[in-house]
Structure formats: C-alpha cells, structure tokens
Design a protein around this motif. Structure first.
Motif, PDB file in Angstrom:
ATOM      1  N   LEU A  89       0.816  -1.221   0.000  1.00 17.68           N
ATOM      2  CA  LEU A  89       0.000   0.000   0.000  1.00 17.68           C
ATOM      3  C   LEU A  89       0.854   1.279   0.000  1.00 17.68           C
ATOM      4  O   LEU A  89       0.550   2.246  -0.691  1.00 17.68           O
ATOM      5  N   HIS A  90       1.952   1.275   0.753  1.00 16.58           N
ATOM      6  CA  HIS A  90       2.797   2.488   0.810  1.00 16.58           C
ATOM      7  C   HIS A  90       3.280   2.849  -0.598  1.00 16.58           C
ATOM      8  O   HIS A  90       3.204   4.004  -1.014  1.00 16.58           O
ATOM      9  N   ARG A  91       3.745   1.829  -1.325  1.00 16.11           N
ATOM     10  CA  ARG A  91       4.273   2.066  -2.677  1.00 16.11           C
ATOM     11  C   ARG A  91       3.123   2.455  -3.601  1.00 16.11           C
ATOM     12  O   ARG A  91       3.186   3.423  -4.343  1.00 16.11           O
ATOM     13  N   PHE A  92       2.019   1.700  -3.502  1.00 16.64           N
ATOM     14  CA  PHE A  92       0.859   1.860  -4.408  1.00 16.64           C
ATOM     15  C   PHE A  92       0.339   3.297  -4.362  1.00 16.64           C
ATOM     16  O   PHE A  92       0.062   3.894  -5.395  1.00 16.64           O
ATOM     17  N   MET A  93       0.248   3.860  -3.127  1.00 15.65           N
ATOM     18  CA  MET A  93      -0.322   5.219  -2.999  1.00 15.65           C
ATOM     19  C   MET A  93       0.747   6.266  -2.721  1.00 15.65           C
ATOM     20  O   MET A  93       0.446   7.407  -2.369  1.00 15.65           O
ATOM     21  N   ASP A  94       2.001   5.870  -2.825  1.00 19.01           N
ATOM     22  CA  ASP A  94       3.137   6.778  -2.640  1.00 19.01           C
ATOM     23  C   ASP A  94       3.057   7.543  -1.313  1.00 19.01           C
ATOM     24  O   ASP A  94       3.143   8.781  -1.263  1.00 19.01           O
ATOM     25  N   TRP A  95       2.873   6.772  -0.227  1.00 18.90           N
ATOM     26  CA  TRP A  95       2.816   7.396   1.097  1.00 18.90           C
ATOM     27  C   TRP A  95       3.889   6.750   1.967  1.00 18.90           C
ATOM     28  O   TRP A  95       3.883   5.520   2.171  1.00 18.90           O
ATOM     29  N   ASP A  96       4.839   7.528   2.464  1.00 19.58           N
ATOM     30  CA  ASP A  96       5.925   6.905   3.248  1.00 19.58           C
ATOM     31  C   ASP A  96       5.766   7.144   4.743  1.00 19.58           C
ATOM     32  O   ASP A  96       6.670   6.853   5.529  1.00 19.58           O
ATOM     33  N   GLY A  97       4.595   7.625   5.140  1.00 22.02           N
ATOM     34  CA  GLY A  97       4.316   7.754   6.578  1.00 22.02           C
ATOM     35  C   GLY A  97       3.697   6.462   7.076  1.00 22.02           C
ATOM     36  O   GLY A  97       3.877   5.404   6.481  1.00 22.02           O
ATOM     37  N   GLY A  98       2.971   6.515   8.167  1.00 20.71           N
ATOM     38  CA  GLY A  98       2.359   5.305   8.713  1.00 20.71           C
ATOM     39  C   GLY A  98       1.025   5.028   8.034  1.00 20.71           C
ATOM     40  O   GLY A  98       0.360   5.953   7.545  1.00 20.71           O
TER      41      GLY A  98
END
Ligand SMILES: CNc1nc2c(CC[C@H]3O[C@H](OC)[C@H](OC)[C@@H](OC)[C@@H]3OC)c3nc(N)[nH]c(=O)c3cc2[nH]1
Length: 378
Positions: free
Chosen positions: A89-98
């Motif tokens: 999910l982090h990669r998929f939505m480009d979110w590197d937070g929690g």
C-alpha cells in the motif's frame, strides 16, 4: 512491531493528573517501521487508498503522520494481491508515513447488505457488484498482510446500536475468539496487530472484553462499537469503563471518532489515536470546521466575505484564499473548492491534536479542555 512510550515528563503529569482526580490524558510516541509518531493523533481516512481530494504531498505538508485505508474496500477492488504485487500500500499510494488498515469488520456490517454471521466469519454481498463474499479472521489478516500497513486490526463484529444484552454478550465473546484467530493468522513481523474491544453499551461486557483481549497481549488496542449512534454521554461512560483496563504503555485507538468535542473528552480518558470520515465528508458538502464550530462556507452570507475561513489557521486554504472565493468554487461545482475545504478540515483536526499534545506536555490540558469546550458549539 510498534512500541508505545509515554514520555517520562508526561507520565509524571499523567500520575499527577490521576491524583487530582481526572483520568489520564497522556502524550506518547508510537514507534512503527515508517517512523515515530506523536500522540494524541488524528489519522485522516483514505478508504480506497486515497484521502479524498488531497495528495500525499499535501498530507505530509499539513502534518499527517498515519493515514487509514480499508481492507473491505481494497479486498473487493482492486484486490489485495494486486496491491501486494504493486509493492504494498505504501508504494501503491506513494505514502511513506504510517498506514493503519481496518479489518473490514465494521464495513461488512455497515456496507454489505444481506450479511450472515457465523462462528467461521461473515458472508455478505459486495456493495460494488452484488457478488457473494466471505470474510473471516484468517482472510482479513491475510488481506492486511498483503496490503502491508504498519498497524492492522483484528477481525471483529462492530455491534449495532442498540443491541440486546444477550446478543452483545455472544457477539463480544465471538469477537474475542476471532481476535485469537487473527493473532494466530498474523505472521508478518514488523507489523502490529491491534485487538478491538467490544461489549456494546454494557459496562460489564466492556470490562470482560478488555480483560480478555489484554490477556492475549496485543501491541495496541482499538475501542470499537462506539460512535454508532449512541448518545455521547454513553460513549464517555463506556470509555470510563474500558480505558483504565488497557495497559498504560500500549496505544489506545478510538475507532470512528470524531468531532473536536469528542476528541478532547476521549483524550481526557486516555485515548491516543482517532480516525473519522467527518472532516473530509463534511468538507465535500462545503462545511468548514473551526474552533467555534462549523462554518458553512457555501452560505450566501459569505458571498462577499473576503476574509479566510479562519484568520488564525496556518493551512494552505486560509493562507491564500477567501471565503468568497471558496464559496464561488463550491457553487460552481469546481473540484478545487472541495480540495480547499478538505485541506482546511484535515489541517484543523491535525493541528487540534497537536495543540492537545502540547497542552498535556505543559501540564495545562485541563484548562485547554475547558477553554475549548466553552468556545466550541457542537
Ligand atoms: C464512525 N463510527 C465508527 N467507525 C467504526 C469503525 C470503522 C472505522 C472505519 O470507518 C470507515 O469505514 C466505514 C472508514 O472508511 C470510510 C475507515 O477508514 C479507513 C475506518 O477504518 C478504521 C469500526 N471498525 C471496526 N473494525 N470495529 C468497530 O467496532 C468500529 C466501530 C466504529 N465506529
């Protein structure tokens, strides 16, 4: 796994607070594979792998630490294996937070029509294509391991309100058995599995649920089955019964809450984490949140109001645009209008939890709470 450390100074304040008779507001730090985060914290809701109308960059800018996504929705579309193939999910939505994902328990019981619950799990009809689907603790945990969130939730039943005592008792006992099955199915290291306390609106069932789940030893605890239509005093009473039974050194997450007045009360009872669709949902119909209550910026009264939504707000919308402009965009159905009200509402709640944390650290949470409630009309 996520470790939760209440800071030394705060613990002193916390002990002090308990001594002077009001329960335990506390400021903590939540350690996860994607960073260490400050609590109390508000977590923007990004049900389908996006926080509606705002970008990850804007979320970072406004101080979002952990955002939410929904296993139920992503399981049905695009599928959690696809997200795993995309790198999680982090990669998929480009979110590197929690990231925290809900287990699908609530959604099955609130979104999926024609559902049937058995010891094994819950059968339901997809709200997307009407197909028959089935979720169990094992399936929900596997889906969440595929998504790769930092914090995942046990599969539970969110008991509807109102519910008969007998139903609430049987459902709560089953949710505890489902929590144990969730624990056994959870094999992904570095990912924290939180249990979810149920018990309906019955004090004794709340205590049994909390005690049973604590004895199973989870790294954190959700408090579920609240903010489901019960009067606020009943919600607070359930918190009073439940929170003291949860380990002090573990995070507590009140699910689906809420408005600022609920947040400040829940923090007083010792809640650390919140999520709510409210700020993003009301933004999309032109309502802005302020410390004095709601401002329906779409109203004609603001047609020639060239002030920002809130002159003391540091968000992108208030720093650069007027009520008149935002109202014009909303009336013209311009997407940018929804983006500005969403940015403002998310910033407002993120900033509000930051202010509560500061007040706790400076031992002035009680007066902060008094001042806020005096000014805020529900
Ligand atoms: C409003 N009162 C509210 N929301 C409860 C959510 C769902 C939170 C969920 O609420 C929306 O799903 C519908 C959000 O999506 C729109 C989800 O964000 C991803 C959010 O997931 C954490 C609960 N979830 C579980 N698993 N168990 C609960 O007992 C429970 C209770 C809630 N009360």
């Amino acid at each position: 796994t996520c470790a939760f450390a209440g800071q030394k100074k705060v613990l002193a304040a916390y002990e002090e607070a308990v001594k002077c008779g009001y329960s335990g507001a506390r400021a903590g730090r939540l350690h996860t594979p994607h960073g260490v985060f400050d609590t109390p914290m508000f977590m923007p809701v990004g049900t389908q792998a996006t926080v509606k109308a705002v970008s990850p960059r804007e979320l970072k800018e406004m101080g979002a630490q952990i955002i939410l996504s929904n296993t139920y929705h992503l399981y049905l579309r695009p599928g959690t294996e696809l997200v795993a193939e995309a790198g999680g999910l982090h990669r998929f939505m480009d979110w590197d937070g929690g990231i925290l994902t809900d287990s699908g328990g609530f959604q099955v019981f609130s979104l999926g029509p024609l559902r049937k619950i058995t010891e094994e799990g819950a059968a339901f009809r997809s709200h997307i294509d009407g197909s028959t689907q089935f979720l169990s603790p094992e399936i929900a945990i596997k889906a969440q391991m595929n998504l790769g969130a930092d914090i995942i939730m046990a599969f539970d039943e969110c008991i509807p309100y109102p519910a008969e005592y007998q139903y609430a008792k049987l459902s709560t006992e089953r949710t505890t058995r489902w929590a144990e099955r969730s624990q056994k199915a959870h094999t992904r290291s570095g990912q924290a599995l939180f249990a979810i306390v149920q018990g309906g609106m019955y004090q004794d069932l709340r205590r049994v649920s909390a005690n049973d789940l604590v004895s199973l030893d989870f790294p954190g605890y959700g408090i579920g089955g609240l903010s489901v239509g019960e009067p606020k005093p009943v919600m607070y009473e359930m918190l009073e019964q439940t929170v003291p039974l949860l380990p002090e050194n573990k995070p507590r997450y009140l699910m689906g809450v809420g408005t600022p007045d609920c947040l400040v009360e829940a923090v007083r009872y010792g809640i650390d984490m919140f999520d709510c669709v409210f700020p993003t949902r009301v933004a999309r119909n032109g309502t802005a949140m302020t410390k004095s209550g709601r401002l329906v910026v779409k109203n004609a009264a603001y047609a020639k109001d060239f002030l920002p939504i809130d002159e003391n707000c540091g968000c992108y919308a208030c720093q650069n645009f007027s009520r008149a402009y935002i109202r014009h965009l909303l009336k013209a159905d311009e997407i940018f209008g929804l983006r500005l009200t969403t940015i403002h509402n998310l910033y407002f709640l993120l900033d509000f939890t930051k202010k509560m944390r500061q007040a706790i650290l400076e031992d002035r949470f009680l007066s902060f709470r008094e001042e806020f409630l005096a000014q805020y009309c529900k």
